[in-house]
Design a protein around this motif. Structure first.
Motif, short mmCIF file in Angstrom:
data_model
loop_
_atom_site.label_atom_id
_atom_site.label_comp_id
_atom_site.label_asym_id
_atom_site.label_seq_id
_atom_site.Cartn_x
_atom_site.Cartn_y
_atom_site.Cartn_z
N ASP A 131 29.12 62.68 11.50
CA ASP A 131 27.87 62.60 11.21
C ASP A 131 26.54 61.20 12.09
O ASP A 131 27.51 60.16 12.38
CB ASP A 131 27.12 62.56 9.57
N PRO A 134 25.15 59.46 9.14
CA PRO A 134 25.64 59.88 7.47
C PRO A 134 24.53 59.18 6.50
O PRO A 134 24.56 57.69 6.35
CB PRO A 134 27.19 58.45 7.40
N SER A 320 22.25 67.78 7.17
CA SER A 320 22.35 67.00 7.95
C SER A 320 21.92 67.40 9.25
O SER A 320 22.17 68.97 9.05
CB SER A 320 23.60 66.44 8.65
N GLY A 323 24.59 66.35 12.87
CA GLY A 323 25.57 66.47 12.60
C GLY A 323 25.77 65.91 14.28
O GLY A 323 26.14 66.47 15.41
N ARG A 331 23.68 67.03 19.02
CA ARG A 331 23.80 67.51 17.29
C ARG A 331 23.28 68.47 17.35
O ARG A 331 22.33 69.28 18.21
CB ARG A 331 22.26 66.10 17.13
#
Length: 353
Positions: A131, A134, A320, A323, A331
């Motif tokens: 991530d 994160p 999320s 990622g 992402r």
């Protein structure tokens, strides 16, 4: 030597008997053509020539023949495999009828055993995503504690290596299909096909526009998303989007009405009740306490869904939007299923088309 009258009479009778005997033998040895045919042999159009057998027999001495008892001519099965005159076949004696054998009786031990095919369950790959941003959700509430993870994708992920993404822990994928009533994600068909080939459970989602009628949007989704066995339930994505050309925010009552029309139409077509995806602000304004018999997919990237959506049961958690994974250049959104691996298999079996 002198012949008496009686001798002359006897000689005349012997001559007559000899003639009668020769005539009867000729009739037996020279029969005319038979009028009997089988359906497998077509009668020729031209006449069949006959040989002068009588003259041939007179030219040569008749062989001694033992006359057999007359036999029944065998019948031939009906077929259309050939036509035309065929060479004559020797008539073989038919065997005596055999006694009919009694059918074998199957005992209970000999009865075939029918086994139900085992339900094939796909392998669940462990989460190996990273991530870019994160979040510490806390050990007890971390998405890492959940067994089954997946992704959602659209055109913005570009070309995806689905095999690599699968190996990183993407066990399912929700794929962007349509927006409103006239937009199809240009990568949908490719992603739909390749996700399936890589072994992921796949589903399609629709981004709902509040400026189009619900019926138009449902028809557009149905037109573009195939109804296939094993697909996950379709998703309706309802949220506020300031970047959309449609900035209208209808009343709560209108939102619920339009969503119901859309979802009912999809459920009738696919035989699956749609999943509702939403974000915290939209949920607060429109969905709190509503659609309690629908599955929810909740966006919560800063806190656990239990805190963001108190009291709401959920099936998927989008935890999320940043990622990182092999198989995708940029992402990607990361998601988790709410339950164990066994729960996942049961849910898929119950909800898949």
């Amino acid at each position: 030597m002198r012949f008496t009258t009686v001798s002359a009479i006897l000689l005349a009778c012997a001559a007559l008997a000899s003639c009668a005997s020769r005539s009867g033998m000729d009739e037996i040895l020279a029969p005319g053509p038979s009028s009997e045919t089988t359906s497998s042999i077509a009668r020729p159009n031209s006449p069949v020539p006959t040989a002068d057998i009588k003259s041939e027999l007179r030219a040569a001495p008749a062989p001694q023949m033992a006359m057999a008892a007359p036999m029944q001519e065998p019948s031939f099965p009906e077929t259309e495999s050939f036509a035309g005159p065929q060479p004559s076949m020797p008539v073989m004696p038919m065997p005596a009828a055999m006694p009919t054998a009694k059918p074998a009786i199957m005992t209970p031990a000999e009865k075939p055993v029918i086994r139900k095919a085992a339900i094939v369950r796909g392998e669940v790959f462990a989460r190996r995503f990273r991530d870019a941003k994160p979040i510490n959700f806390g050990r007890a509430t971390s998405p890492k504690q959940l067994a089954v993870h997946g992704v959602d994708v659209s055109r913005w992920q570009g070309d995806i290596d689905w095999d690599k993404l699968r190996s990183q822990g993407a066990n399912f994928a929700y794929i962007k299909a349509t927006d409103g009533g006239d937009h199809l994600d240009p990568m949908f068909k490719k992603n739909w096909r390749e996700a399936n080939e890589a072994g992921l459970r796949r589903g399609a989602y629709h981004f709902f526009y509040w400026c189009r009628t619900a019926g138009e949007q449902a028809d557009w989704f149905i037109r573009n998303v195939p109804k296939v066995a094993g697909a996950l339930p379709p998703v309706i994505d309802v949220e506020y989007n300031g970047e959309s050309s449609c900035t209208r925010r209808p009343s709560r009552e209108k939102v619920l009405e339009k969503m119901k029309v859309f979802m009912d139409k999809l459920e009738r077509h696919y035989g699956q009740r749609p999943v509702i995806y939403t974000a915290p602000d939209f949920y607060r304004d429109n969905l709190k306490g509503e659609f309690l018999d629908y599955s929810f997919w909740l966006r919560a990237v800063a806190q656990h869904p239990g805190k963001v959506y108190p009291g709401r049961k959920w099936v998927f958690w989008q935890y999320s939007g940043s990622g990182l994974s092999h198989g995708v250049a940029g992402r990607i959104d990361l998601n988790a299923f709410h339950g164990s691996e066994e729960d996942w298999h049961d849910w898929v079996a119950d909800k898949s088309s």
